[in-house]
Design a protein around this motif. Structure first.
Motif, PDB file in Angstrom:
ATOM      1  N   PHE A 131       0.859  -1.182   0.000  1.00  0.00           N
ATOM      2  CA  PHE A 131       0.000   0.000   0.000  1.00  0.00           C
ATOM      3  C   PHE A 131       0.898   1.234   0.000  1.00  0.00           C
ATOM      4  O   PHE A 131       1.629   1.478   0.960  1.00  0.00           O
ATOM      5  N   LYS A 132       0.840   1.990  -1.094  1.00  0.00           N
ATOM      6  CA  LYS A 132       1.577   3.246  -1.180  1.00  0.00           C
ATOM      7  C   LYS A 132       0.638   4.436  -1.272  1.00  0.00           C
ATOM      8  O   LYS A 132       0.928   5.522  -0.778  1.00  0.00           O
ATOM      9  N   GLU A 133      -0.502   4.218  -1.948  1.00  0.00           N
ATOM     10  CA  GLU A 133      -1.478   5.282  -2.148  1.00  0.00           C
ATOM     11  C   GLU A 133      -2.866   4.672  -2.284  1.00  0.00           C
ATOM     12  O   GLU A 133      -3.027   3.450  -2.286  1.00  0.00           O
ATOM     13  N   PHE A 134      -3.857   5.539  -2.405  1.00  0.00           N
ATOM     14  CA  PHE A 134      -5.250   5.092  -2.376  1.00  0.00           C
ATOM     15  C   PHE A 134      -5.550   4.003  -3.409  1.00  0.00           C
ATOM     16  O   PHE A 134      -6.235   3.022  -3.106  1.00  0.00           O
ATOM     17  N   ARG A 135      -5.038   4.139  -4.606  1.00  0.00           N
ATOM     18  CA  ARG A 135      -5.374   3.178  -5.655  1.00  0.00           C
ATOM     19  C   ARG A 135      -4.889   1.766  -5.342  1.00  0.00           C
ATOM     20  O   ARG A 135      -5.391   0.791  -5.902  1.00  0.00           O
ATOM     21  N   ASP A 136      -3.919   1.645  -4.437  1.00  0.00           N
ATOM     22  CA  ASP A 136      -3.427   0.319  -4.066  1.00  0.00           C
ATOM     23  C   ASP A 136      -4.446  -0.459  -3.233  1.00  0.00           C
ATOM     24  O   ASP A 136      -4.293  -1.669  -3.035  1.00  0.00           O
ATOM     25  N   LEU A 137      -5.478   0.231  -2.750  1.00  0.00           N
ATOM     26  CA  LEU A 137      -6.511  -0.426  -1.946  1.00  0.00           C
ATOM     27  C   LEU A 137      -7.540  -1.144  -2.812  1.00  0.00           C
ATOM     28  O   LEU A 137      -8.287  -1.992  -2.322  1.00  0.00           O
ATOM     29  N   ILE A 138      -7.590  -0.811  -4.088  1.00  0.00           N
ATOM     30  CA  ILE A 138      -8.660  -1.305  -4.961  1.00  0.00           C
ATOM     31  C   ILE A 138      -8.731  -2.831  -5.040  1.00  0.00           C
ATOM     32  O   ILE A 138      -9.818  -3.407  -4.917  1.00  0.00           O
ATOM     33  N   PRO A 139      -7.603  -3.555  -5.222  1.00  0.00           N
ATOM     34  CA  PRO A 139      -7.707  -5.022  -5.342  1.00  0.00           C
ATOM     35  C   PRO A 139      -8.334  -5.704  -4.124  1.00  0.00           C
ATOM     36  O   PRO A 139      -8.906  -6.785  -4.251  1.00  0.00           O
ATOM     37  N   SER A 140      -8.232  -5.086  -2.956  1.00  0.00           N
ATOM     38  CA  SER A 140      -8.799  -5.696  -1.743  1.00  0.00           C
ATOM     39  C   SER A 140     -10.040  -4.947  -1.258  1.00  0.00           C
ATOM     40  O   SER A 140     -10.474  -5.132  -0.119  1.00  0.00           O
ATOM     41  N   ALA A 141     -10.633  -4.147  -2.132  1.00  0.00           N
ATOM     42  CA  ALA A 141     -11.759  -3.291  -1.729  1.00  0.00           C
ATOM     43  C   ALA A 141     -12.966  -4.079  -1.240  1.00  0.00           C
ATOM     44  O   ALA A 141     -13.730  -3.602  -0.394  1.00  0.00           O
ATOM     45  N   THR A 142     -13.169  -5.280  -1.764  1.00  0.00           N
ATOM     46  CA  THR A 142     -14.347  -6.071  -1.381  1.00  0.00           C
ATOM     47  C   THR A 142     -14.089  -6.970  -0.171  1.00  0.00           C
ATOM     48  O   THR A 142     -14.994  -7.671   0.279  1.00  0.00           O
ATOM     49  N   VAL A 143     -12.873  -6.945   0.353  1.00  0.00           N
ATOM     50  CA  VAL A 143     -12.530  -7.795   1.497  1.00  0.00           C
ATOM     51  C   VAL A 143     -12.997  -7.130   2.788  1.00  0.00           C
ATOM     52  O   VAL A 143     -12.848  -5.919   2.973  1.00  0.00           O
ATOM     53  N   ASP A 144     -13.565  -7.913   3.670  1.00  0.00           N
ATOM     54  CA  ASP A 144     -14.066  -7.427   4.957  1.00  0.00           C
ATOM     55  C   ASP A 144     -12.970  -6.666   5.703  1.00  0.00           C
ATOM     56  O   ASP A 144     -11.862  -7.178   5.894  1.00  0.00           O
ATOM     57  N   GLY A 145     -13.288  -5.460   6.137  1.00  0.00           N
ATOM     58  CA  GLY A 145     -12.312  -4.627   6.828  1.00  0.00           C
ATOM     59  C   GLY A 145     -11.852  -5.189   8.156  1.00  0.00           C
ATOM     60  O   GLY A 145     -10.803  -4.795   8.675  1.00  0.00           O
ATOM     61  N   ALA A 146     -12.620  -6.127   8.720  1.00  0.00           N
ATOM     62  CA  ALA A 146     -12.234  -6.738   9.998  1.00  0.00           C
ATOM     63  C   ALA A 146     -11.200  -7.850   9.821  1.00  0.00           C
ATOM     64  O   ALA A 146     -10.706  -8.405  10.809  1.00  0.00           O
ATOM     65  N   THR A 147     -10.871  -8.167   8.576  1.00  0.00           N
ATOM     66  CA  THR A 147      -9.890  -9.225   8.303  1.00  0.00           C
ATOM     67  C   THR A 147      -8.556  -8.892   8.954  1.00  0.00           C
ATOM     68  O   THR A 147      -8.016  -7.794   8.776  1.00  0.00           O
ATOM     69  N   GLU A 148      -8.019  -9.837   9.705  1.00  0.00           N
ATOM     70  CA  GLU A 148      -6.711  -9.628  10.335  1.00  0.00           C
ATOM     71  C   GLU A 148      -5.612  -9.719   9.283  1.00  0.00           C
ATOM     72  O   GLU A 148      -5.649 -10.597   8.407  1.00  0.00           O
ATOM     73  N   VAL A 149      -4.655  -8.823   9.386  1.00  0.00           N
ATOM     74  CA  VAL A 149      -3.579  -8.780   8.398  1.00  0.00           C
ATOM     75  C   VAL A 149      -2.220  -8.679   9.083  1.00  0.00           C
ATOM     76  O   VAL A 149      -2.107  -8.224  10.224  1.00  0.00           O
ATOM     77  N   LEU A 150      -1.216  -9.139   8.353  1.00  0.00           N
ATOM     78  CA  LEU A 150       0.174  -8.960   8.761  1.00  0.00           C
ATOM     79  C   LEU A 150       0.708  -7.757   7.996  1.00  0.00           C
ATOM     80  O   LEU A 150       0.651  -7.728   6.764  1.00  0.00           O
ATOM     81  N   VAL A 151       1.202  -6.784   8.727  1.00  0.00           N
ATOM     82  CA  VAL A 151       1.703  -5.547   8.121  1.00  0.00           C
ATOM     83  C   VAL A 151       3.216  -5.492   8.326  1.00  0.00           C
ATOM     84  O   VAL A 151       3.716  -5.774   9.420  1.00  0.00           O
TER      85      VAL A 151
END
Length: 259
Positions: A131-151
């Protein structure tokens, strides 16, 4: 021994690997049966999984094997991609969060450092990405925001390698991306293996080489989710079998000891 190997679809990135797995189990003298995911979900493998577990092996894609494990009434393995005991070899900041929390500064276009984000548990939810900018969010836009992620803090690697670990030893180290002449430091790989607490009988460590030549751990992968980037197929299928038996809580049958 009966090996159930998922039938891949031509054009699928995993197709050739599944064909080679099936052929090698057959060549090793196992009864080899093909199946597809819907058949698994409909119970086609249940008799082997529940009644004859000692004689049954399942190989396939990540989601397929996880479903087979659940149908066998076994716990899904929860191997950390960046185990705490391997912190000295990671070389970058990393933390867990939710997709919503990571998205927020990019959605608000607040200046922030790029981060690498991938699902913490359900790896098929979306492909790990930066994730560098807003457009990088598009591929995961439909994924539940509560999904746990490794950052993770972003690190540029000039070369990446997979070290296949089997029965406490590094069996093969294979380049899968970048400069094939930038080899990882063997002493760091061995030291990390020696420090790897609760290491499964079969898994991998992926290593990256930075532009300054530093060898850093990219991630650890469980064997049931492990692609073949160049390891001998007899060793590879022995790893699949040994790890499957370990997950099924079966006695170690010694497969691969002499390989």
């Amino acid at each position: 021994m009966r090996a159930y190997v998922q039938q891949g679809q031509k054009g699928d990135p995993n197709y050739l690997n599944l064909e080679r797995i099936a052929y090698t189990f057959w060549e090793r003298g196992y009864e080899m049966l093909r199946f597809d995911y819907p058949e698994l979900c409909e119970g086609a493998l249940d008799r082997g999984l529940l009644t004859y577990p000692e004689e049954t092996i399942v190989a396939g894609g990540v989601g397929t094997v996880r479903e087979a494990i659940k149908r066998a009434n076994r716990s899904l393995p929860d191997l950390q991609e960046l185990p705490d005991c391997l912190e000295p070899w990671i070389g970058r900041k990393h933390w867990t969060s939710t997709l919503d929390e990571v998205r927020q500064p990019f959605e608000k276009e607040v200046p922030t450092q790029p981060v690498h984000v991938k699902p913490l548990h359900e790896h098929k939810r979306f492909t790990g990405t930066v994730f560098k900018e807003f457009r990088d969010l598009i591929p995961s836009a439909t994924v539940d925001g509560a999904t746990e992620v490794l950052v993770q803090e972003v690190v540029e690697f000039v070369s990446e390698w997979r070290a296949y670990l089997f029965r406490g030893r590094i069996k093969t180290v294979a380049n899968y991306q970048g400069d094939p002449l930038a080899f990882p430091d063997p002493t760091r790989m061995q030291a990390a293996l020696d420090a790897f607490e609760s290491c499964p009988i079969a898994c991998s460590m992926d290593w990256g080489i930075t532009s300054t030549g530093e060898t850093l751990l990219v991630e650890v992968n469980d064997c049931y989710a492990l692609g073949n980037y160049g390891i001998n197929m007899y060793i590879y299928t022995a790893m699949i079998e040994a790890r499957w038996r370990e997950i099924m809580e079966l006695e170690d049958n010694g497969i691969g000891v002499l390989l």
